[in-house]
Design an enzyme around this catalytic site. Structure first.
Site, short mmCIF file in Angstrom:
data_model
loop_
_atom_site.label_atom_id
_atom_site.label_comp_id
_atom_site.label_asym_id
_atom_site.label_seq_id
_atom_site.Cartn_x
_atom_site.Cartn_y
_atom_site.Cartn_z
N GLY A 228 0.76 -1.25 0.00
CA GLY A 228 0.00 0.00 0.00
C GLY A 228 0.79 1.29 0.00
N PRO A 270 4.28 -5.26 -1.07
CA PRO A 270 3.99 -4.14 -1.96
C PRO A 270 3.77 -4.60 -3.39
CG PRO A 270 6.31 -4.16 -1.32
CD PRO A 270 5.70 -5.40 -0.76
N GLY A 271 2.87 -3.92 -4.07
CA GLY A 271 2.70 -4.12 -5.50
C GLY A 271 3.16 -2.85 -6.20
N ARG A 308 -7.45 2.30 -14.92
CA ARG A 308 -7.38 3.06 -13.67
C ARG A 308 -8.04 4.44 -13.75
NH1 ARG A 308 -3.51 4.41 -11.06
NH2 ARG A 308 -4.19 3.69 -9.01
N TYR A 312 -11.01 4.46 -11.13
CA TYR A 312 -10.78 5.16 -9.86
C TYR A 312 -10.67 6.67 -10.02
CZ TYR A 312 -8.88 0.45 -8.94
OH TYR A 312 -8.68 -0.89 -8.85
N CYS A 338 -16.00 2.23 -27.24
CA CYS A 338 -17.30 2.87 -27.47
C CYS A 338 -18.06 3.02 -26.16
CB CYS A 338 -18.09 2.10 -28.51
SG CYS A 338 -17.38 2.41 -30.12
N GLU A 339 -17.54 3.88 -25.36
CA GLU A 339 -18.11 4.31 -24.07
C GLU A 339 -17.36 5.59 -23.77
OE1 GLU A 339 -18.92 2.28 -20.69
OE2 GLU A 339 -18.93 0.28 -21.56
N1 LLP Z 1 -1.50 -7.25 -0.26
C1 LLP Z 1 -2.81 -7.48 -0.43
C2 LLP Z 1 -3.48 -8.50 0.37
C3 LLP Z 1 -3.53 -6.74 -1.38
O1 LLP Z 1 -4.82 -6.95 -1.54
C4 LLP Z 1 -2.85 -5.76 -2.16
C5 LLP Z 1 -3.57 -4.98 -3.15
C6 LLP Z 1 -1.47 -5.57 -1.96
C7 LLP Z 1 -0.83 -6.33 -0.99
C8 LLP Z 1 -0.67 -4.59 -2.75
O2 LLP Z 1 -1.09 -3.27 -2.62
P1 LLP Z 1 -0.21 -2.11 -3.30
O3 LLP Z 1 1.13 -2.13 -2.64
O4 LLP Z 1 -0.09 -2.43 -4.74
O5 LLP Z 1 -0.95 -0.87 -3.05
N2 LLP Z 1 -6.11 -1.91 -8.56
C9 LLP Z 1 -5.90 -0.83 -7.59
C10 LLP Z 1 -5.14 -1.32 -6.39
C11 LLP Z 1 -5.86 -2.44 -5.69
C12 LLP Z 1 -4.97 -3.21 -4.85
C13 LLP Z 1 -5.62 -4.43 -4.31
N3 LLP Z 1 -4.83 -5.08 -3.34
C14 LLP Z 1 -5.20 0.33 -8.26
O6 LLP Z 1 -4.89 0.22 -9.44
O7 LLP Z 1 -5.00 1.36 -7.64
#
Ligand code: LLP
Length: 407
Positions: A228, A270-271, A308, A312, A338-339
């Protein structure tokens, strides 16, 4: 992406136009150097504690990215059997992968456990099932919902009281009763607060909640604080101060370990932080429309490739890489779906002409993985640039790909 003295944008010395010429448009491009840098930044910030990174691969599951992560010592967090299999294909051992399900069929959990994964149990019924199925023969972590609201927008908050994720910390007595009933081996507590969290405060708040909850569990080895961390989407955006967060959390974690009486591992998942900045979606301007109300730039892409902004309201910075020094004008940048398909409204861009290559920044996380075939459009190819070499890591789709599962 760097802007050279000759006013040319490059990714590791390679111009976007070169990439588009070779691999086509639209195109996802990932800079491996950026991924390495982000991983090092995180490791450095937490160098004082026993920290493990579990990359939340929902952000980007290209096998080349997963392999790169594995090479640099990053383990995996997955949320589905598909992600688990991709992790295996990228060379991860089952026990390097954590499965963090959200109300999935228990058969999925069973398959993951039997393949060696460690599971973050996210409901009382799953905990019961785990107990009935494995007793104390397999360890697991429990996903706690700390009831803390934080994150960039409500859709990406996952720890507030109304969120579907995890087991509310208020149910601790029920959790403990199930643990006792089956003599469960709980080796860790997990929580994930949400995405795009800038300040240290929510991370500290949830950490304190997990530390307090940990006292009920004598066999812990792991505290998993999820992901996050906020990245910069706009120039000048405030981001998570990693050094500060690292110092603050590490200090509290050490105190907690002292009190707990054992040195635990601190995990993060982290993602975005690891891959968002590494990615670009290169697109080509197809039509520039000077409408009395607005100037529209149409591009050869849409919400089917990068959802995104429409999902969002997210801001993605856009560079006109074909005309970096052009006179700035205001444009609505729109997709071909087409939206209503708007990437940016009243965006200042150096003058755009038909054929110019527009690069969307921060496309490395939740870009390709959230793409679709809406309007029977093909998904783009993906390229990894590493050690100054651009490699195709996913070919562009064709009509055959779209028809493959139809009878
Ligand atoms: N761990 C869990 C259990 C999660 O559900 C997520 C993300 C992460 C880690 C990684 O979170 P990050 O570090 O990437 O913020 N699609 C949305 C983000 C949704 C994330 C869902 N879970 C976007 O594009 O902003």
């Amino acid at each position: 992406m760097q802007l050279s003295e000759q006013n040319k944008y490059t990714i590791q010395g390679i111009e976007p136009a070169e990439l588009v010429e070779k691999f086509g448009s639209p195109l996802y491009v990932y800079d491996g150097g950026t991924i390495r840098r982000k991983v090092n930044e995180l490791k450095h910030a937490f160098s004082g504690v026993n920290m493990k990174i579990k990359y939340a691969c929902k952000a980007n599951t290209n096998l080349a990215v997963l392999r790169l992560m594995r090479e640099i010592g990053v383990e995996l967090d997955v949320v589905s059997p598909g992600e688990f299999e991709m992790g295996k294909l990228a060379g991860y051992a089952g026990n390097q992968i954590t499965f963090t399900p959200s109300g999935v069929p228990f058969a999925e959990v069973q398959a993951a456990v039997e393949a060696g994964a460690i599971v973050n149990v996210d409901s009382i019924p799953l905990l019961e099932w785990f107990g009935q199925t494995y007793g104390n023969t397999k360890p697991c972590l429990i996903r706690i919902k700390p009831n803390v609201a934080a994150g960039g927008n409500i859709k990406i908050m996952t720890a507030h009281a109304d969120s579907k994720f995890g087991i509310s910390v208020l149910l601790i007595d029920q959790i403990l009763a199930v643990v006792k009933k089956y003599d469960l081996k709980i080796i860790g507590l997990h929580q994930h607060t949400g995405s795009d969290i800038k300040d240290a405060e929510p991370f500290l708040q949830v950490a304190d909640i997990l530390f307090a909850t940990a006292k009920h569990f004598p066999d812990l080895e792991i505290i998993d604080l999820g992901g996050g961390f906020k990245v910069s989407y706009q120039p000048g955006d405030a981001v998570t101060d990693m050094e500060l967060l690292g110092n603050k959390i590490s200090e509290r974690f050490k105190n907690f370990c002292d009190e707990y009486g054992r040195e635990l591992q601190l995990w993060f998942e982290p993602g975005k932080f690891l891959v968002s900045e590494s990615g670009y979606l290169l697109t080509t301007s197809t039509v520039v429309k000077e409408d009395p109300a607005r100037n529209f730039v149409h591009i050869d892409s849409g919400l089917n490739h990068l959802i995104r902004p429409m999902m969002y309201g997210s801001y993605h910075h856009i560079l006109n890489t074909s005309n970096p020094a052009g006179e700035e004008k205001l444009y609505n940048v729109v997709g071909y779906i087409c939206e209503t398909d708007t990437f940016a409204t009243d965006r200042k861009l150096p003058e755009v002409s038909q054929g110019d290559i527009l690069a969307f920044l921060n496309a490395g996380a939740y870009g390709f993985t959230m793409s679709s075939n809406y309007n029977a459009r093909f998904r783009p190819a993906e390229v990894l640039v590493d050690h100054e070499e651009a490699k195709l890591v996913r070919r562009r789709e064709t009509l055959e790909d779209l028809l493959r599962t139809q009878m």
